[in-house]
Design a protein around this motif. Structure first.
Motif, PDB file in Angstrom:
ATOM      1  N   GLU A 158       8.240  12.340  26.952  1.00 54.62           N
ATOM      2  CA  GLU A 158       7.429  12.724  27.762  1.00 54.62           C
ATOM      3  C   GLU A 158       5.964  11.680  28.393  1.00 54.62           C
ATOM      4  O   GLU A 158       5.303  11.330  29.243  1.00 54.62           O
TER       5      GLU A 158
ATOM      6  N   ALA B 136      12.345   7.553  31.670  1.00 59.35           N
ATOM      7  CA  ALA B 136      11.631   8.687  32.383  1.00 59.35           C
ATOM      8  C   ALA B 136      12.392   9.292  33.418  1.00 59.35           C
ATOM      9  O   ALA B 136      11.977  10.647  33.106  1.00 59.35           O
ATOM     10  N   SER B 137      13.339   8.819  33.724  1.00 59.38           N
ATOM     11  CA  SER B 137      13.734   9.727  34.749  1.00 59.38           C
ATOM     12  C   SER B 137      14.684  10.679  34.191  1.00 59.38           C
ATOM     13  O   SER B 137      15.292  11.344  35.111  1.00 59.38           O
TER      14      SER B 137
ATOM     15  N   ARG C 247       6.169   9.006  30.800  1.00 59.52           N
ATOM     16  CA  ARG C 247       6.312   9.190  31.383  1.00 59.52           C
ATOM     17  C   ARG C 247       5.487   9.749  32.223  1.00 59.52           C
ATOM     18  O   ARG C 247       4.679   9.020  33.521  1.00 59.52           O
TER      19      ARG C 247
ATOM     20  N   ALA D 168       3.841   7.109  35.266  1.00 58.94           N
ATOM     21  CA  ALA D 168       3.255   8.119  36.094  1.00 58.94           C
ATOM     22  C   ALA D 168       1.100   7.433  36.869  1.00 58.94           C
ATOM     23  O   ALA D 168       1.207   7.398  37.624  1.00 58.94           O
TER      24      ALA D 168
ATOM     25  N   LYS E 230      12.547   3.478  32.957  1.00 60.44           N
ATOM     26  CA  LYS E 230      12.379   4.275  34.022  1.00 60.44           C
ATOM     27  C   LYS E 230      13.803   5.051  33.902  1.00 60.44           C
ATOM     28  O   LYS E 230      13.261   6.054  34.249  1.00 60.44           O
TER      29      LYS E 230
END
Length: 132
Positions: free
Chosen positions: A89, A31-32, A92, A96, A28
């Motif tokens: 990416e 990804a953030s 991510r 999501a 996380k």
């Protein structure tokens, strides 16, 4: 608090192994954008101390991420996040997708149909426009 001002806090779920939760937490952050491509992760001992877990648990989390080519351990230098922007990416998007799938499953379990769910989402997006 760790080097670089990164604060670690995990609310552990007793139904899942801790090392998996540590992996999720790091992913996380990745990804953030809190961890960027090629950035150094805290040492295993430092991470274990901050998270109040056994260093072996952190070692397992780091090893599992290394097997998946998410991190690379450089002997004597530490553990580094992958330098592959494409891999980041991919993480991510996968995260999501999982969140959206879980949301839809939960809302459907409440008895909502596809059109109703879409209407709820459209309403939320409209409200977001004003704030962002």
């Amino acid at each position: 608090m760790l080097e670089g001002g990164i604060n670690l806090s995990i609310n552990y779920d007793t139904t899942r192994p801790i090392y998996e939760q540590i992996i999720d937490y790091i992913l996380k952050k990745l990804a953030s954008g809190k961890y960027s491509a090629g950035s150094k992760l805290p040492s295993q001992r430092e991470m274990a101390k901050v998270l109040s877990v056994n260093p072996n648990t952190v070692q397992r989390a780091y090893r599992e991420m290394e097997i998946k080519d998410l991190v690379e351990t450089k002997r004597g230098l530490g553990t580094y996040v992958t330098e592959s922007e494409e891999k980041i990416e991919e993480i991510r998007v996968e995260m999501a997708d999982e969140i959206v799938e879980n949301f839809i499953e939960e809302v459907r379990a409440l008895g909502f149909k596809k059109a109703e769910i879409k209407q709820m989402l459209d309403k939320q997006f409209e409200e977001l426009k004003g704030g962002k």
